[in-house]
Write a protein that holds these residues in place. Structure first.
Motif, PDB file in Angstrom:
ATOM      1  N   ASP A 118       0.786  -1.370  -0.115  1.00  0.00           N
ATOM      2  CA  ASP A 118       0.039  -0.019   0.146  1.00  0.00           C
ATOM      3  C   ASP A 118       0.910   1.276   0.167  1.00  0.00           C
ATOM      4  O   ASP A 118       0.668   2.339  -0.747  1.00  0.00           O
ATOM      5  CB  ASP A 118      -0.808  -0.048   1.288  1.00  0.00           C
ATOM      6  N   GLY A 122       1.611   4.270  -3.080  1.00  0.00           N
ATOM      7  CA  GLY A 122       1.195   5.592  -2.722  1.00  0.00           C
ATOM      8  C   GLY A 122       2.314   6.558  -2.912  1.00  0.00           C
ATOM      9  O   GLY A 122       2.324   7.919  -2.602  1.00  0.00           O
ATOM     10  N   VAL A 316      -1.327   6.201   4.874  1.00  0.00           N
ATOM     11  CA  VAL A 316      -1.835   5.618   3.690  1.00  0.00           C
ATOM     12  C   VAL A 316      -3.471   5.203   4.060  1.00  0.00           C
ATOM     13  O   VAL A 316      -3.811   4.510   5.211  1.00  0.00           O
ATOM     14  CB  VAL A 316      -1.370   4.115   2.962  1.00  0.00           C
ATOM     15  N   THR A 317      -4.538   5.527   3.226  1.00  0.00           N
ATOM     16  CA  THR A 317      -5.862   5.101   3.409  1.00  0.00           C
ATOM     17  C   THR A 317      -6.507   4.179   2.521  1.00  0.00           C
ATOM     18  O   THR A 317      -6.453   4.574   1.096  1.00  0.00           O
ATOM     19  CB  THR A 317      -6.848   6.140   3.633  1.00  0.00           C
ATOM     20  N   PRO A 318      -6.270   2.858   2.654  1.00  0.00           N
ATOM     21  CA  PRO A 318      -6.796   1.869   1.543  1.00  0.00           C
ATOM     22  C   PRO A 318      -8.255   1.568   1.347  1.00  0.00           C
ATOM     23  O   PRO A 318      -9.089   1.913   2.250  1.00  0.00           O
ATOM     24  CB  PRO A 318      -6.232   0.542   2.148  1.00  0.00           C
ATOM     25  N   PHE A 319      -8.549   1.575   0.305  1.00  0.00           N
ATOM     26  CA  PHE A 319     -10.147   1.132  -0.375  1.00  0.00           C
ATOM     27  C   PHE A 319      -9.858  -0.155  -1.507  1.00  0.00           C
ATOM     28  O   PHE A 319      -8.846  -0.186  -2.027  1.00  0.00           O
ATOM     29  CB  PHE A 319     -10.664   2.321  -1.157  1.00  0.00           C
ATOM     30  N   ALA A 327     -13.246   6.022  -2.829  1.00  0.00           N
ATOM     31  CA  ALA A 327     -11.918   6.782  -2.611  1.00  0.00           C
ATOM     32  C   ALA A 327     -11.747   8.388  -3.534  1.00  0.00           C
ATOM     33  O   ALA A 327     -11.113   9.128  -2.954  1.00  0.00           O
ATOM     34  CB  ALA A 327     -10.847   5.682  -3.341  1.00  0.00           C
ATOM     35  N   LEU A 330     -13.633  10.694  -1.420  1.00  0.00           N
ATOM     36  CA  LEU A 330     -12.812  11.139  -0.370  1.00  0.00           C
ATOM     37  C   LEU A 330     -11.694  12.368  -0.651  1.00  0.00           C
ATOM     38  O   LEU A 330     -11.587  13.264  -0.245  1.00  0.00           O
ATOM     39  CB  LEU A 330     -12.073  10.084   0.341  1.00  0.00           C
ATOM     40  N   ILE A 331     -11.065  12.120  -1.886  1.00  0.00           N
ATOM     41  CA  ILE A 331     -10.143  12.832  -2.262  1.00  0.00           C
ATOM     42  C   ILE A 331     -10.673  14.111  -2.861  1.00  0.00           C
ATOM     43  O   ILE A 331     -10.176  15.562  -2.602  1.00  0.00           O
ATOM     44  CB  ILE A 331      -9.087  12.251  -3.358  1.00  0.00           C
ATOM     45  N   SER A 336      -9.082  14.635   2.900  1.00  0.00           N
ATOM     46  CA  SER A 336      -8.002  13.572   3.336  1.00  0.00           C
ATOM     47  C   SER A 336      -6.711  14.018   3.647  1.00  0.00           C
ATOM     48  O   SER A 336      -6.360  15.146   3.236  1.00  0.00           O
ATOM     49  CB  SER A 336      -7.959  12.628   2.141  1.00  0.00           C
ATOM     50  N   LYS A 339      -2.155   9.744   1.524  1.00  0.00           N
ATOM     51  CA  LYS A 339      -2.426   9.027   0.172  1.00  0.00           C
ATOM     52  C   LYS A 339      -3.567   8.044   0.344  1.00  0.00           C
ATOM     53  O   LYS A 339      -3.821   7.723   1.498  1.00  0.00           O
ATOM     54  CB  LYS A 339      -1.119   8.124  -0.150  1.00  0.00           C
ATOM     55  N   ILE A 340      -4.047   8.053  -0.669  1.00  0.00           N
ATOM     56  CA  ILE A 340      -5.453   7.050  -0.713  1.00  0.00           C
ATOM     57  C   ILE A 340      -4.762   5.892  -1.746  1.00  0.00           C
ATOM     58  O   ILE A 340      -4.311   6.078  -2.882  1.00  0.00           O
ATOM     59  CB  ILE A 340      -6.679   7.628  -1.133  1.00  0.00           C
TER      60      ILE A 340
END
Ligand SMILES: NC(=O)c1ccc[n+]([C@@H]2O[C@H](COP(=O)([O-])OP(=O)(O)OC[C@H]3O[C@@H](n4cnc5c(N)ncnc54)[C@H](OP(=O)(O)O)[C@@H]3O)[C@@H](O)[C@H]2O)c1
Length: 344
Positions: A118, A122, A316-319, A327, A330-331, A336, A339-340
């Motif tokens: 992840d 990113g 990192v925010t994962p989806f 995702a 959110l951005i 946020s 990183k996503i």
């Protein structure tokens, strides 16, 4: 293989998860089974149909995504640096939101031992952007002062990390209070919360004589103020204009807001730049994809800094890939931090 395909511009529903034939590498290419793909604000602009390099060089349909991590699964003839099963990360000119990515060997790097999949996915886009802005476009002496807008976002947080690694004194600006502590933790000397403070008044208090550089992707809301906040010899580095784009939950493009924003875009007079001893610099890395010199230098230097422990992996925010619309939501919200990424 599965990938996100956008067939025409629009809201989140345009992100269609489809099944397509597996990829086969040409000579010099490597196929990677993707574990994660980075999400960038630019991907939203691609979806809206307002991202210039996507419009000019790809068209519709398009699969967004500039960065990924994963495991090497197929090698084209002549590939020497990788073998099947190697964990890697890299950059791609679009097509990152895909369970398989096929790229030239030179676009791939071994996964840093300190990063998981992840974090590696990113890393490239925002750190290469920050690296280009701070070290390839300008020469800032140690302890130079920089003002960083959108400091809690992907590029902003990468700029702060690079600034700390190279001894620059950074002031970060954020649009909401929940980002303040995060930005401080990245080494910002000062953090300005413009939702609560008068941005330009505080800027003047912090650096009455002005900054050596201001990094700004807001657009007309701040470009003029950023220029005024420079000291003589200072540089305004403009690399985006997200402020003219919508922040609505619906994900729809607001053409009226964009048109009004374009009308408000400041014009800079070269004669005034000369007498003020200030510079205006603009760039867009997506039009520099064929500049191997810039990419190779940036990647090598950044990897060295990671190995030396000078850079932390991005937060990192994962989806899941099936949640790509969330995702994007959110951005687009502007709320946020870090990183996503999308996981496969
Ligand atoms: N030129 C290049 O080569 C290049 C490369 C990469 C990225 N970029 C640009 O750099 C900027 C940051 O990209 P990123 O991927 O790292 O995104 P990001 O920073 O994670 O998100 C954008 C940030 O911009 C601020 N913002 C202000 N107005 C906004 C709006 N209308 N909609 C959404 N956010 C808004 C928000 O922070 P605050 O409210 O805290 O300010 C938000 O966190 C974008 O403009 C992107 O296009 C340019």
């Amino acid at each position: 293989m599965r990938k996100i395909v956008i067939h025409s511009p629009g809201n989140h529903q345009k992100l269609c998860l489809e099944t397509h034939p597996d990829l086969m590498p040409n000579p010099g290419e490597v196929v990677v089974e993707t574990r994660a793909a980075g999400v960038n604000y630019a991907d939203v602009c691609v979806r809206w149909g307002v991202y210039e390099s996507a419009k000019r060089l790809v068209g519709w349909p398009i699969t967004p995504g500039f960065e990924f991590s994963g495991v090497v699964s197929k090698l084209g003839s002549g590939v020497e640096r990788f073998k099947i099963g190697d964990p890697v990360f890299g950059v791609t000119f679009f097509n990152g939101y895909s369970s398989q990515v096929c790229v030239l060997e030179k676009q791939l790097y071994p996964l840093p031992s300190k990063f998981n999949f992840d974090e590696a996915a990113g890393f490239p886009a925002v750190f290469l952007t920050a690296y280009h802005a701070l070290f390839q476009l300008v020469r800032l002496p140690e302890s130079a002062s920089i003002l960083v807008h959108s400091a809690g976002g992907g590029v902003g947080s990468a700029i702060l990390q690079l600034a700390r690694a190279r001894g620059l004194m950074a002031t970060g600006v954020v649009g909401s209070s929940h980002k303040v502590e995060y930005v401080r933790s990245l080494g910002a000397e000062h953090v300005i919360d413009k939702s609560k403070e008068d941005l330009w008044k505080v800027v003047k208090q912090i650096r009455p004589d002005g900054f050596d550089a201001v990094l700004d992707a807001n657009g007309p809301e701040t470009f003029s103020g950023s220029y005024e906040a420079l000291r003589p010899t200072g540089k305004l580095i403009a690399y985006g204009s997200h402020g003219i784009l919508p922040q609505s939950h619906s994900g729809r493009m607001n053409y009226l807001k964009a048109a009004m924003g374009l009308l408000r875009m400041p014009k800079f007079d070269p004669l005034k730049l000369i007498t003020d001893n200030k510079s205006l610099i603009g760039f867009n890395l997506s039009f520099l994809f064929d500049r191997d010199d810039l990419l190779t230098e940036g990647f090598r230097d950044l990897q060295k800094m990671v190995e030396q422990g000078l850079l932390k992996p991005p937060k990192v925010t994962p989806f899941a890939i099936s949640e790509a619309h969330e995702a994007h939501r959110l951005i687009e919200s502007g709320g946020s931090t870090g990183k996503i990424v999308l996981r496969f």
